[in-house]
Design a protein around this motif. Sequence first.
Motif, PDB file in Angstrom:
ATOM      1  N   ALA A 291     -70.117  28.429 -29.503  1.00  9.95           N
ATOM      2  CA  ALA A 291     -71.118  27.429 -29.116  1.00  9.95           C
ATOM      3  C   ALA A 291     -72.408  27.610 -29.904  1.00  9.95           C
ATOM      4  CB  ALA A 291     -71.396  27.521 -27.618  1.00  9.95           C
ATOM      5  N   THR A 292     -72.941  26.503 -30.402  1.00 10.29           N
ATOM      6  CA  THR A 292     -74.235  26.532 -31.080  1.00 10.29           C
ATOM      7  C   THR A 292     -75.359  26.485 -30.042  1.00 10.29           C
ATOM      8  OG1 THR A 292     -74.453  24.122 -31.239  1.00 10.29           O
ATOM      9  CG2 THR A 292     -73.206  25.244 -32.989  1.00 10.29           C
ATOM     10  N   SER A 293     -76.581  26.641 -30.517  1.00  8.81           N
ATOM     11  CA  SER A 293     -77.729  26.558 -29.604  1.00  8.81           C
ATOM     12  C   SER A 293     -77.754  25.216 -28.889  1.00  8.81           C
ATOM     13  CB  SER A 293     -79.031  26.753 -30.392  1.00  8.81           C
ATOM     14  OG  SER A 293     -79.051  28.011 -31.019  1.00  8.81           O
ATOM     15  N   TRP A 294     -77.424  24.159 -29.608  1.00  7.63           N
ATOM     16  CA  TRP A 294     -77.472  22.825 -29.000  1.00  7.63           C
ATOM     17  C   TRP A 294     -76.263  22.564 -28.110  1.00  7.63           C
ATOM     18  CZ3 TRP A 294     -78.882  23.089 -34.385  1.00  7.63           C
ATOM     19  CH2 TRP A 294     -80.272  23.042 -34.562  1.00  7.63           C
TER      20      TRP A 294
ATOM     21  N   ILE B 122     -85.696  20.793 -15.805  1.00  4.41           N
ATOM     22  CA  ILE B 122     -86.525  19.692 -16.306  1.00  4.41           C
ATOM     23  C   ILE B 122     -87.969  20.133 -16.488  1.00  4.41           C
ATOM     24  CG2 ILE B 122     -87.390  17.381 -15.803  1.00  4.41           C
ATOM     25  CD1 ILE B 122     -84.796  16.819 -14.327  1.00  4.41           C
ATOM     26  N   THR B 123     -88.518  20.773 -15.456  1.00  6.79           N
ATOM     27  CA  THR B 123     -89.919  21.203 -15.520  1.00  6.79           C
ATOM     28  C   THR B 123     -90.153  22.181 -16.666  1.00  6.79           C
ATOM     29  OG1 THR B 123     -90.159  20.923 -13.129  1.00  6.79           O
ATOM     30  CG2 THR B 123     -91.783  22.288 -14.249  1.00  6.79           C
ATOM     31  N   THR B 124     -89.248  23.139 -16.819  1.00 11.63           N
ATOM     32  CA  THR B 124     -89.422  24.152 -17.861  1.00 11.63           C
ATOM     33  C   THR B 124     -89.280  23.550 -19.252  1.00 11.63           C
ATOM     34  OG1 THR B 124     -88.509  25.817 -16.348  1.00 11.63           O
ATOM     35  CG2 THR B 124     -88.630  26.391 -18.684  1.00 11.63           C
ATOM     36  N   PHE B 125     -88.306  22.680 -19.441  1.00 10.51           N
ATOM     37  CA  PHE B 125     -88.126  22.038 -20.745  1.00 10.51           C
ATOM     38  C   PHE B 125     -89.297  21.115 -21.068  1.00 10.51           C
ATOM     39  CE2 PHE B 125     -83.755  22.377 -22.726  1.00 10.51           C
ATOM     40  CZ  PHE B 125     -83.449  23.579 -22.109  1.00 10.51           C
ATOM     41  N   GLU B 126     -89.840  20.456 -20.041  1.00 11.83           N
ATOM     42  CA  GLU B 126     -91.014  19.600 -20.279  1.00 11.83           C
ATOM     43  C   GLU B 126     -92.223  20.445 -20.679  1.00 11.83           C
ATOM     44  OE1 GLU B 126     -90.794  15.449 -17.810  1.00 11.83           O
ATOM     45  OE2 GLU B 126     -91.214  17.263 -16.628  1.00 11.83           O
ATOM     46  N   HIS B 127     -92.467  21.531 -19.965  1.00 16.67           N
ATOM     47  CA  HIS B 127     -93.598  22.410 -20.288  1.00 16.67           C
ATOM     48  C   HIS B 127     -93.439  23.035 -21.668  1.00 16.67           C
ATOM     49  CE1 HIS B 127     -94.807  23.035 -15.789  1.00 16.67           C
ATOM     50  NE2 HIS B 127     -95.160  21.865 -16.265  1.00 16.67           N
ATOM     51  N   GLY B 128     -92.198  23.215 -22.087  1.00 17.03           N
ATOM     52  CA  GLY B 128     -91.939  23.780 -23.408  1.00 17.03           C
ATOM     53  C   GLY B 128     -91.991  22.755 -24.523  1.00 17.03           C
ATOM     54  N   GLY B 129     -92.255  21.490 -24.178  1.00 15.44           N
ATOM     55  CA  GLY B 129     -92.342  20.447 -25.198  1.00 15.44           C
ATOM     56  C   GLY B 129     -91.013  20.027 -25.782  1.00 15.44           C
TER      57      GLY B 129
ATOM     58  N   LYS C 128     -85.623  25.673 -36.584  1.00 14.22           N
ATOM     59  CA  LYS C 128     -86.459  26.874 -36.530  1.00 14.22           C
ATOM     60  C   LYS C 128     -86.761  27.305 -35.096  1.00 14.22           C
ATOM     61  CE  LYS C 128     -88.708  25.811 -40.940  1.00 14.22           C
ATOM     62  NZ  LYS C 128     -90.003  25.497 -41.608  1.00 14.22           N
ATOM     63  N   GLY C 129     -86.547  26.399 -34.130  1.00 14.57           N
ATOM     64  CA  GLY C 129     -86.835  26.724 -32.737  1.00 14.57           C
ATOM     65  C   GLY C 129     -85.622  27.091 -31.917  1.00 14.57           C
ATOM     66  N   ARG C 130     -84.522  27.404 -32.589  1.00 12.31           N
ATOM     67  CA  ARG C 130     -83.291  27.713 -31.845  1.00 12.31           C
ATOM     68  C   ARG C 130     -83.432  28.961 -30.977  1.00 12.31           C
ATOM     69  NH1 ARG C 130     -78.867  27.121 -36.586  1.00 12.31           N
ATOM     70  NH2 ARG C 130     -80.609  28.068 -37.710  1.00 12.31           N
ATOM     71  N   GLY C 131     -84.229  29.899 -31.429  1.00 12.09           N
ATOM     72  CA  GLY C 131     -84.421  31.111 -30.632  1.00 12.09           C
ATOM     73  C   GLY C 131     -85.075  30.806 -29.292  1.00 12.09           C
ATOM     74  N   VAL C 132     -86.080  29.953 -29.310  1.00 19.35           N
ATOM     75  CA  VAL C 132     -86.745  29.544 -28.060  1.00 19.35           C
ATOM     76  C   VAL C 132     -85.776  28.789 -27.168  1.00 19.35           C
ATOM     77  CG1 VAL C 132     -88.576  28.115 -27.088  1.00 19.35           C
ATOM     78  CG2 VAL C 132     -89.007  29.459 -29.158  1.00 19.35           C
ATOM     79  N   LEU C 133     -84.999  27.890 -27.768  1.00 20.61           N
ATOM     80  CA  LEU C 133     -84.031  27.112 -26.998  1.00 20.61           C
ATOM     81  C   LEU C 133     -82.994  28.018 -26.345  1.00 20.61           C
ATOM     82  CD1 LEU C 133     -83.369  24.126 -26.348  1.00 20.61           C
ATOM     83  CD2 LEU C 133     -81.851  24.135 -28.338  1.00 20.61           C
TER      84      LEU C 133
END
Length: 325
Positions: free
Chosen positions: A150-153, A183-190, A127-132
């Motif tokens: 290519a998939t989201s992942w 790294i920082t952005t992915f960490e802040h995004g949980g 459900k979070g693929r759009g954010v990713l």
Amino acid sequence: MIDFRYHLVSIVAIFLALAVGIVLGTTLLQEPAIKSTQEVAAGLTASNDELRAQIDTLRGREAGNDTFIASVTADLVAGELSGQRVLLVEVPGSNTAQREAAEQVLEQAGADISGPVTLTEKFFDPKGRGVLDGLVDQLKPVNMVFPATATSWDRAAALLAATFVTTDQTQSGTPNPATADVITTFEHGGLLSTEREPGKRATLVVMFAPEKPYEGENAEAQAGAIVSVADGLDVGGKGTVLAGLAAASALPGDAISTVRDEGEVSKRVSTVDTADMPVGRVAIVYSLREQLSGRAGQYGMGKGASAPVPPVTSATPSPTTQSGS
């Protein structure tokens, strides 16, 4: 009155016949029935005791083998990964104790350890693929282009690979300036958490699969996402090993089985399904060494494994060997 007496006599006769039958049945059949039941019970007890003895013997032999392998592990892996930096990646459901035990053996093999990087449930949530996708588009270098299929992942894995790993030995231990904010952005995004400066790129990756196959309607998608990340990290570095436990049967949510069923991915990504055993930790080291030579394999004791460990070679790959994986 006669009819009533007739019916009364009939009823009495019926009950008398039933009583006589019960008495005769219990008298004539009691001993054979009890004897037969006793014989069956005795046979089952003996079989159960025999099986318990066999299990105890097998457990004792396994414990002895584990003790022996653990006692010689340092000698078996010494120098196998000298000069290599290994990134450790955990996913939801993976076993931290297995990662810590493997980490110790990797250090005995001479590897420098990076991470662990822990990918969260949010990262793998369909459900979070759009954010990713939005974060990947925002953070990717301008020259990073994705295949139309290519998939989201797949896309996220390519970006993480550029951030965490490299095929260039001279770049090992240095950050990629083109992905400085990932790294920082992915960490802040949980989406992930990190330890020990994984931004200083590694050359090899050990990714730890969930201890149990995923279940539910998203199980197949989540397992496929893990495979996408493992494959992306393999392509971006010198090789990746997905380690964990073998499922009793191939299930849609089992990441190791999914790798082994994906023909093209299984040619690049290695798997080890005995990560909870000393021999499995040795297999992880040997699988990484095999990856340095541009080969991959499926190892362990579960479905799809070709051997318990990779074949032992006489020569250790040079730290400067480029990956062909």
